[in-house]
Design an enzyme around this catalytic site. Structure first.
Site, PDB file in Angstrom:
ATOM      1  CG  ASP A 409      -1.701   1.259   1.488  1.00 27.57           C
ATOM      2  OD1 ASP A 409      -2.703   1.348   0.440  1.00 27.57           O
ATOM      3  OD2 ASP A 409      -1.641   2.083   2.120  1.00 27.57           O
ATOM      4  CD  GLU A 438      -2.248   1.863  -3.706  1.00 23.68           C
ATOM      5  OE1 GLU A 438      -3.191   2.291  -4.127  1.00 23.68           O
ATOM      6  OE2 GLU A 438      -2.008   2.060  -2.316  1.00 23.68           O
TER       7      GLU A 438
END
Length: 721
Positions: A409, A438
């Site tokens: 994340d 990400e």
């Protein structure tokens, strides 16, 4: 510890620099000298700078002695007043990192029947104590720990301590704080205490899967433990629980398959679970309908308790999550877990901040905590012990839980070296493990070239990134609800769409790709974040009928599955998942977040279509090239009518059963005639809402009529003339 009255403040900001703040109410803030004192030390400091700052006078002083951080020192002014020397910004210096970082693999609790050894890294502490509690949370005893090398505090207690709870008491700058061990492997209900366990009792048999060498062979299906089964019509008994994922042969509405059996039938290869480590937002001892995605991490090495059948038993959550992994392995599916090392829930309440204040989090040039994550704190992964914790934690999950991948994340908050260190550590254990994240370029005080962002992907080989250029080119901007991509009818996104189909690599001469290799792009148009594709379509293309919207939705998903790279599907995407227009459903109720199994039955024809596209992708390696050279050698685009994208995968017989493949995507509302690149015996594998590896029909003409808003796949068998 002797009491002291602080008439002023003194901070160790570098190994040889002390900053003194004298209030103007104290002799006008004036002092000609400052002296650093300890039992055998009495040294006058050199004042090199003096600044007037509002109510204080700031003095910057240097000295030549070598201080031992963690010992107590006194600073005296010329008036005879004194204060303790507090550990200040020195904690965030490279010199501190070099002196006090620890590379041992034994932090946390090492349990045995005869004794347990506790180790915690707390270099800025003057004292550390261990508190032991029984299972009723009654304090049993407090033990003084001993400082060893590099600021590690250690204690061995004889006897069998299994099942007892524990915390650390840490004294920094004359202030005591109580914290749970950041390396704990088990916790009490709601994570209030660490628990001493015998990890051997959680062992389950690891199932060995066949090798998985190519990241582009993956088809990732993202889901949330609770969402997957909580629907009243899911047919799953253990609703909202780990064990719900393991139930086989379950039936949803009208007797259609659901749950794990459905995933097997769909054909995906990897199940990606939203965070399963212990997080804030759901009370584990509550039967209420509290909901959270799980991006509020509390304890990184412990499974979340609200998903297990008995959160009061510290073993239960561990064993049940391990059973999820091995049950999926038994059926040939792999498991990716979503990990959230970029921030904590609340910095001030985290074990990191309580044990080593100021170290684990990034600060801006003004000394304020940075906020690139949007939650008030960014993990300082570039510091050695922060990096070590992340690498140790990933290694623990891989060793103990036998997972097959990690989705990071907000990976762009982390630094390049940390991600490469993770890749190296993982490769030593299992090189088949996927690492993706990400790679957004976020506003955190890290040099731009050091961020683990997409722009630095070439420095992070074998680490994949969620491709926002693919997402926005095919679907439209996530941040502008009304922006339309190619699949939604935008004729000005042709270049972006072609780049996406070609894996976002340097496909043509002179063109700089987003990635070095197609193994680095995760292609998607929908995830748990932001609006679902269906909800965006309803707003963005409100002028079109539901039938047209469904065609656009299927077109977008087809482009995900047939493009070069790693395809990623959000659970329920294949049956037009909706969250009733809620963009950020991280704590919305089940009515919004649940996987609605009635839609799976309602849109069974569309589900079968996606299943067919998955089968096509898996049938031929030409859809799954793992090198840029292969794409350059075998992929070609053609000039076709407006609204059409057509490309071939030619001379690909060594990668699968077909010698040439032709893919046509149309975002046009009209049927269009397209001239085929060569006259041959084409077999049609995908047209309309039908797709699969068995030909639908044979085409021998030199042209084809392409249906409105659709995808076609044609192929020539090996040996065709």
């Amino acid at each position: 510890m002797e009491p002291i009255v602080r008439n002023f403040e003194a901070y160790l900001d570098e190994l040889t620099v002390i900053t003194v703040l004298l209030p103007k109410s104290h002799y006008g803030g004036e002092s000609q000298t400052f002296t650093l004192c300890k039992k055998d030390l009495d040294m006058e400091l050199d004042i090199i700078n003096k600044h007037d700052i509002d109510t204080h006078i700031k003095y910057v002083c240097t000295f030549t002695a070598v201080l031992s951080i963690g010992d107590e020192y006194i600073v005296k002014d010329e008036h005879g007043h004194q204060t303790d020397l507090q550990v200040g910004a020195v904690i965030r210096t490279k010199d501190f990192d070099e002196l006090y970082s620890y590379d041992g693999a034994d932090l946390g609790v090492l349990y045995s029947l005869s004794e347990s050894t506790f180790k915690v890294w707390a270099p800025s502490s003057t004292s550390v104590k261990l508190k032991i509690f029984d299972e009723n949370q009654e304090q049993v005893d407090i033990y003084q720990m001993t400082r060893e090398q590099n600021g590690v505090w250690e204690l061995t207690i004889p006897g069998d301590l299994e099942g007892l709870f524990y915390t650390y008491l840490v004294c920094v700058n004359r202030s005591w704080r109580e914290a749970v061990d950041p390396y704990t492997k088990a916790v009490s209900i709601n994570g209030e205490y660490g628990v001493i366990i015998n990890l051997e009792k959680t062992k389950v048999d690891h199932i060995t899967l066949s090798p998985f060498h190519k990241a582009t062979d993956a088809i990732i299906y993202e889901t949330h433990v609770r969402d997957f089964s909580i629907d009243s019509e899911s047919g799953i008994k253990q609703k909202g629980k780990y064990l719900g994922i393991t139930e086989i042969n379950t039936k949803g509405p009208q007797g259609t398959i659901s749950g794990l059996s459905y995933l097997l039938d769909l054909g995906i290869t990897h199940v990606e679970l939203l965070p399963v480590n212990d997080f804030y937002g759901v009370k584990e001892d509550s039967n209420t309908e509290e909901y959270n995605w799980g991006y509020n991490p509390l304890h990184y090495n412990v499974p979340e308790g609200s998903y297990c059948s008995n959160p009061r038993d510290p073993y239960n959550r561990i064993i049940e999550l391990k059973n999820v992994v091995e049950t999926l392995h038994e059926h040939g599916l792999r498991v990716i877990i979503d990990v959230v090392y970029n921030h904590v829930y609340i910095r001030e309440e985290s074990s990191f901040e309580k044990i080593v204040p100021g170290y684990y989090f990034r600060h801006d040039k003004y000394g304020m905590p940075s906020n690139g994550t949007g939650v008030g704190n960014d993990i300082a992964s570039e510091r050695k012990m922060a990096r070590k914790f992340i690498v140790d934690s990933v290694s623990f999950w891989l060793k103990e839980f036998n997972v097959d991948g990690f989705r990071f994340d907000l990976m762009g908050i982390l630094d390049v070296e940390t991600m490469n260190s993770i890749r190296r550590a993982v490769d030593e254990m299992n090189p088949d493990v996927l690492i993706l994240g990400e790679g957004w370029d976020l506003n955190t005080p890290l040099p731009i070239d050091n961020k683990a962002s997409i722009r630095n992907s070439q420095r992070m080989p074998r680490i994949a990134h969620f491709n926002d250029r693919f997402r926005d080119g095919i679907k439209g901007s996530t941040f502008n609800l009304y922006d339309r991509g190619f699949a939604l009818g935008n004729l000005h996104k042709m270049i972006e769409a072609k780049e996406s189909i070609a894996g976002s690599v340097s496909f043509t001469k002179g063109h700089k790709g987003l990635f070095l290799e197609p193994t680095q792009t995760v292609n998607y148009v929908e995830s748990h974040d932001n609006h679902t594709l269906w909800d965006k379509l309803i707003v963005c293309n409100s002028h079109e009928s539901d039938e047209i919207l469904k065609k656009r939705h299927l077109l977008a998903t087809a482009m995900v599955l047939l493009s070069q790279g790693i395809p990623f599907l959000h659970s329920g995407q294949e049956f037009f998942r909706t969250k009733q227009g809620v963009e950020n459903s991280y704590k919305s109720p089940d009515a919004i977040n649940k996987l609605d199994w009635s839609r799976k039955h309602k849109y069974l024809e569309e589900v079968e279509y996606i299943k067919g596209l998955i089968a096509i992708r898996k049938a031929h390696g030409a859809f799954r090239f793992d090198s840029t050279a292969q794409i350059r050698n075998h992929l070609k685009f053609y000039d076709v009518p407006e609204g059409i994208l057509m490309y071939s995968l030619f001379n690909v017989e060594k990668y699968g059963p077909w010698s040439s493949i032709l893919v046509i995507h149309s975002n046009s509302c009209q049927s269009k005639e397209v001239k085929l690149p060569c006259h041959g015996n084409w077999f049609v594998a995908c047209k309309g809402k039908k797709a699969g590896i068995e030909p639908l029909f044979t085409l021998q003409e030199a042209q084809v009529i392409v249906d409105p808003i659709s995808t076609m796949v044609l192929f020539e068998k090996v040996g065709n003339q």
